[in-house]
Design an enzyme around this catalytic site. Structure first.
Site, PDB file in Angstrom:
ATOM      1  N   ARG A   1       0.817  -1.222   0.000  1.00  0.00           N
ATOM      2  CA  ARG A   1       0.000   0.000   0.000  1.00  0.00           C
ATOM      3  C   ARG A   1       0.852   1.275   0.000  1.00  0.00           C
ATOM      4  O   ARG A   1       0.508   2.266   0.631  1.00  0.00           O
ATOM      5  CB  ARG A   1      -0.976   0.002   1.178  1.00  0.00           C
ATOM      6  CG  ARG A   1      -1.961  -1.142   1.187  1.00  0.00           C
ATOM      7  CD  ARG A   1      -2.866  -1.126  -0.057  1.00  0.00           C
ATOM      8  NE  ARG A   1      -3.764  -2.281  -0.051  1.00  0.00           N
ATOM      9  CZ  ARG A   1      -3.500  -3.433  -0.660  1.00  0.00           C
ATOM     10  NH1 ARG A   1      -2.365  -3.587  -1.339  1.00  0.00           N
ATOM     11  NH2 ARG A   1      -4.350  -4.430  -0.613  1.00  0.00           N
TER      12      ARG A   1
ATOM     13  N   SER B   1     -11.536   0.259   2.507  1.00  0.00           N
ATOM     14  CA  SER B   1     -10.723  -0.199   3.638  1.00  0.00           C
ATOM     15  C   SER B   1     -10.135   0.995   4.381  1.00  0.00           C
ATOM     16  O   SER B   1      -9.475   1.837   3.788  1.00  0.00           O
ATOM     17  CB  SER B   1      -9.595  -1.109   3.149  1.00  0.00           C
ATOM     18  OG  SER B   1     -10.114  -2.297   2.599  1.00  0.00           O
TER      19      SER B   1
ATOM     20  N   GLU C   1      -5.343   3.759   6.023  1.00  0.00           N
ATOM     21  CA  GLU C   1      -5.224   3.548   4.578  1.00  0.00           C
ATOM     22  C   GLU C   1      -5.967   4.656   3.841  1.00  0.00           C
ATOM     23  O   GLU C   1      -5.565   5.076   2.759  1.00  0.00           O
ATOM     24  CB  GLU C   1      -5.787   2.181   4.182  1.00  0.00           C
ATOM     25  CG  GLU C   1      -5.636   1.860   2.711  1.00  0.00           C
ATOM     26  CD  GLU C   1      -5.978   0.419   2.385  1.00  0.00           C
ATOM     27  OE1 GLU C   1      -6.616   0.203   1.337  1.00  0.00           O
ATOM     28  OE2 GLU C   1      -5.617  -0.488   3.164  1.00  0.00           O
TER      29      GLU C   1
END
Length: 308
Positions: free
Chosen positions: A181, A230, A300
Site C-alpha cells: 500500500r 478499507s 489507509e
C-alpha cells in the site's frame, strides 16, 4: 454545516496562467465527489484538459500555493474546513484506454474496474484484481492498490507523472518502489498514465474470476453504503478487521458515523455525518485496538484539508 469561503484565487490564477485550457472553480464543493459525501470546499478546483495542460499549470503555479490531488474519492476523507490551495481532479483528458497485444495503456482517471474489464475483453489475465478496487488508476499507482491476491506491482510496466515544477517523468516498475500500500515515487508526482502487461488467457475464465470478485465484495463489504473502502492497512502478521473486531468496535457509533457491522475495517456515514465524526471514529478505533492488542493501526484512507 456552513463552511466559510476561502479567498478567491481564480482571478489571480487566470492572469498568471493565460494559456490554461482546463477549468478553474473557486470554493468548489467537493464532498459530492467523495464516497463518504462529507467535507468542505476546495479553495480552487482545477480540472486539467490533458497532461500538457496539467504540466503547464504546475510549471507556472506560484510556489506558495499548495497542491492536492483527488481521484474518484473512494479512499478519501475531506475535512469539514475544506482544502486550501489548488485541488486537482483528473477528468476526461485522462480516461483513455488502449489495448495493444498484451499491453494496456490507461489514463490515471480511468476507474480500476474499467481496466479490469478491458483486460478481460481482450483475453488478458492478471488484472482481474482491479475489479475489487473502488478507485482510479492514479490512486492504484500512488498506493500500490491491491485486492483479492493481486497488487498493482504485479501487472505494471511503467507510469507517467508530472512533478510540481511541471516536468514529465516516465517511471519503470523499479522506479515506483512499491511496497504494501505504498509507492516510493516522490510525493509531488501526479500520475497521468499507466502501462500494464497482461498474460494471454481464456476470456470466459477471466470473466468468471471477475464475477467471483464482484460476488465476494457484495457479500462481505458494505458497498451500497456511504463508505471510503478499507480504512486501515493490515499490520504485518495481522488482519486489520480482526483487530478492530477483537477490540469490540463492530457497530461502534460516533455521532452519525459507524463501524460497519458487515466488515469492521469499513467506516460508514449513516446519512449526515461530518468528516470530523468519521475521522474521530477512526481515531477511537485506533485507540481501542492499541489498548487491546498493542498494535497501532495505520490509516489507509487519505485525509485532506482543515478541520472546521
Amino acid at each position: 454545516m456552513t463552511t466559510p469561503a476561502f479567498p478567491d484565487l481564480v482571478p489571480a490564477l487566470a492572469a498568471a496562467l493565460p494559456e490554461l485550457r482546463g477549468k478553474l472553480t473557486a470554493n468548489a464543493p467537493i464532498a459530492d465527489v467523495t464516497w463518504f459525501r462529507v467535507g468542505g470546499p476546495a479553495q480552487v478546483l482545477f480540472q486539467p484538459a490533458d497532461e500538457a495542460d496539467l504540466a503547464y499549470a504546475l510549471a507556472h503555479l506560484p510556489a506558495e500555493i499548495p497542491v492536492t490531488v483527488i481521484g474518484l474519492g473512494s479512499n478519501l476523507i475531506v475535512r469539514d474546513g475544506g482544502v486550501p490551495g489548488m485541488v486537482i481532479r483528473l477528468g476526461r483528458g485522462f480516461t483513455d484506454i488502449a489495448v495493444d497485444g498484451t499491453t494496456i495503456v490507461a489514463g490515471a482517471g480511468v476507474p480500476d474496474v474499467k481496466v479490469a474489464r478491458a483486460a478481460a475483453d481482450a483475453g488478458l489475465a492478471g488484472l482481474a484484481f482491479l475489479r475489487g478496487i473502488p478507485g482510479a488508476i492514479g490512486g492504484a499507482l500512488r498506493m500500490n492498490g491491491g485486492a483479492y491476491g493481486g497488487e498493482t506491482k504485479d501487472a505494471l510496466m511503467s507510469a507517467r507523472a508530472v512533478d510540481r515544477a511541471g516536468r514529465i517523468h516516465i517511471l519503470s516498475l523499479d522506479d515506483m518502489g512499491f511496497t504494501y500500500r505504498h509507492s516510493a515515487a516522490p510525493e509531488d508526482f501526479i500520475f497521468t498514465q499507466a502501462t500494464f502487461r497482461g498474460t494471454p488467457g481464456e476470456v470466459a475464465e477471466i470473466q468468471a474470476e471477475m464475477e467471483r470478485i464482484t460476488s465476494s465484495r457484495e457479500a462481505t463489504q458494505p458497498i451500497k453504503s456511504r463508505t471510503g473502502g478499507s480504512t486501515f492497512k493490515n499490520p504485518p502478521g495481522h488482519k486489520a478487521w480482526q483487530l478492530v473486531d477483537a477490540a469490540g468496535c463492530r457497530g461502534l457509533v460516533l455521532g452519525r458515523a459507524q463501524v460497519s457491522e458487515m466488515h469492521t475495517n469499513f467506516l460508514i456515514n449513516l446519512g449526515c455525518a461530518t468528516a470530523a465524526e468519521i475521522e474521530g471514529l477512526g481515531e477511537e478505533v485506533r485507540r481501542r485496538v492499541l489498548e487491546t492488542s498493542g498494535v497501532t493501526l495505520e490509516w489507509e484512507i487519505k485525509r485532506i484539508g482543515l478541520p472546521a
